[in-house]
Design a protein around this motif. Sequence first.
Motif, short mmCIF file in Angstrom:
data_model
loop_
_atom_site.label_atom_id
_atom_site.label_comp_id
_atom_site.label_asym_id
_atom_site.label_seq_id
_atom_site.Cartn_x
_atom_site.Cartn_y
_atom_site.Cartn_z
N VAL A 249 -36.90 20.09 60.98
CA VAL A 249 -36.48 21.39 60.45
C VAL A 249 -37.65 22.35 60.29
O VAL A 249 -37.48 23.58 60.41
CB VAL A 249 -35.72 21.22 59.12
N GLU A 250 -38.84 21.84 60.04
CA GLU A 250 -39.99 22.74 59.87
C GLU A 250 -40.31 23.46 61.18
O GLU A 250 -40.59 24.66 61.19
CB GLU A 250 -41.19 21.94 59.37
N ARG A 251 -40.24 22.75 62.28
CA ARG A 251 -40.41 23.39 63.58
C ARG A 251 -39.25 24.33 63.88
O ARG A 251 -39.45 25.42 64.42
CB ARG A 251 -40.52 22.32 64.66
N LEU A 252 -38.04 23.92 63.51
CA LEU A 252 -36.86 24.74 63.76
C LEU A 252 -36.94 26.06 63.02
O LEU A 252 -36.54 27.10 63.54
CB LEU A 252 -35.61 23.96 63.33
N ARG A 253 -37.48 26.06 61.81
CA ARG A 253 -37.63 27.31 61.06
C ARG A 253 -38.50 28.31 61.80
O ARG A 253 -38.27 29.51 61.72
CB ARG A 253 -38.22 27.02 59.68
N ARG A 254 -39.51 27.80 62.50
CA ARG A 254 -40.40 28.69 63.23
C ARG A 254 -39.79 29.15 64.55
O ARG A 254 -39.93 30.32 64.94
CB ARG A 254 -41.74 27.98 63.51
N GLU A 255 -39.13 28.23 65.26
CA GLU A 255 -38.70 28.52 66.63
C GLU A 255 -37.26 29.01 66.73
O GLU A 255 -36.91 29.71 67.70
CB GLU A 255 -38.88 27.26 67.49
N ASP A 256 -36.41 28.62 65.80
CA ASP A 256 -34.99 29.02 65.84
C ASP A 256 -34.48 29.18 64.41
O ASP A 256 -33.74 28.33 63.91
CB ASP A 256 -34.17 27.99 66.60
N PRO A 257 -34.89 30.24 63.72
CA PRO A 257 -34.50 30.41 62.32
C PRO A 257 -33.00 30.40 62.09
O PRO A 257 -32.54 29.90 61.05
CB PRO A 257 -35.11 31.78 61.96
N ALA A 258 -32.22 30.91 63.04
CA ALA A 258 -30.76 30.91 62.87
C ALA A 258 -30.22 29.49 62.82
O ALA A 258 -29.33 29.18 62.01
CB ALA A 258 -30.10 31.70 64.00
N ALA A 259 -30.73 28.61 63.68
CA ALA A 259 -30.29 27.21 63.66
C ALA A 259 -30.72 26.53 62.36
O ALA A 259 -29.96 25.72 61.80
CB ALA A 259 -30.87 26.47 64.86
N ALA A 260 -31.92 26.84 61.87
CA ALA A 260 -32.37 26.27 60.60
C ALA A 260 -31.46 26.70 59.46
O ALA A 260 -31.10 25.90 58.59
CB ALA A 260 -33.81 26.67 60.32
N ARG A 261 -31.07 27.97 59.47
CA ARG A 261 -30.16 28.45 58.42
C ARG A 261 -28.79 27.78 58.53
O ARG A 261 -28.15 27.48 57.53
CB ARG A 261 -30.02 29.97 58.50
N ALA A 262 -28.34 27.54 59.77
CA ALA A 262 -27.05 26.87 59.96
C ALA A 262 -27.10 25.45 59.41
O ALA A 262 -26.14 24.97 58.80
CB ALA A 262 -26.69 26.85 61.45
#
Length: 262
Positions: A215-228
């Motif tokens: 999730v830490e990488r996801l927050r940087r690369e795909d914030p919308a997916a992290a929020r989902a």
Amino acid sequence: MTSREEAAVAAAKSGVVIRELHEIGEFTQVYRLFEEIWRPDPGNAPVSVEMMIGFAHTGNYVAGAYEGEVLVGASVGYRAAGGSLHSHVTGAAIGRGIGYALKLHQRAWCLGRGLDRITWTFDPLVRRNARFNLVKLGARPEEYLRDFYGVMADAINEGDSSDRLLAVWPLDERPVEARSEPAEGRVRVLEEAGPGPVERPADADVVLVGTPHDVERLRREDPAAARAWRAAVRKVLGGLMEAGGRVDGFTDRGDYVVSLTG
């Protein structure tokens, strides 16, 4: 083997010496280490030097792991209600067992003072922390806390909502045993599909709630997916726990094992 001996063995395996801290210079080292780990915005440090001074002076837990003269890990906690220690913040170099050694030192410290459990909070989306807490240590989440700290301004949390699980680790003199739960034959009610989550009905007595791979990488690369993912885990895991579901473990695939029966 006693808890103190276990802690000493774990520290030796990770190549560190762990001791309680009492001096301002030591607390400054901890502050700088935590800055390096979290890279917080100014005014958003995990713990201040002044707070560590107060904690240590009043008999609370402030400890550091040293490799020679270099601080490579630290933990700060305070006594809480019900004969427990609340571990406020722990940070260490990853992949060397230092975090585990710190937790065993903390455990021995508590048992030597008549405390019978340690509590702390962790982000339910961070898979490696969930595995460490539930599998390596054997702690169990007892409460889902929505946006517990508000929006956190640091490099790890990336402005995400601060949902947390309250972990409870009962203490005794038995050896700590690692254990992982099987996933086979169980209903998965939340799982990863691409970068985002997919939800399914909870129609079994024991279900699996998935987590993102990183999730830490996801927050940087795909914030919308992290929020989902945040919204889905809040709804599914938070909802199940609020309805009386009990988290019994964590699988090798990165799922919370939730029992829906008493």
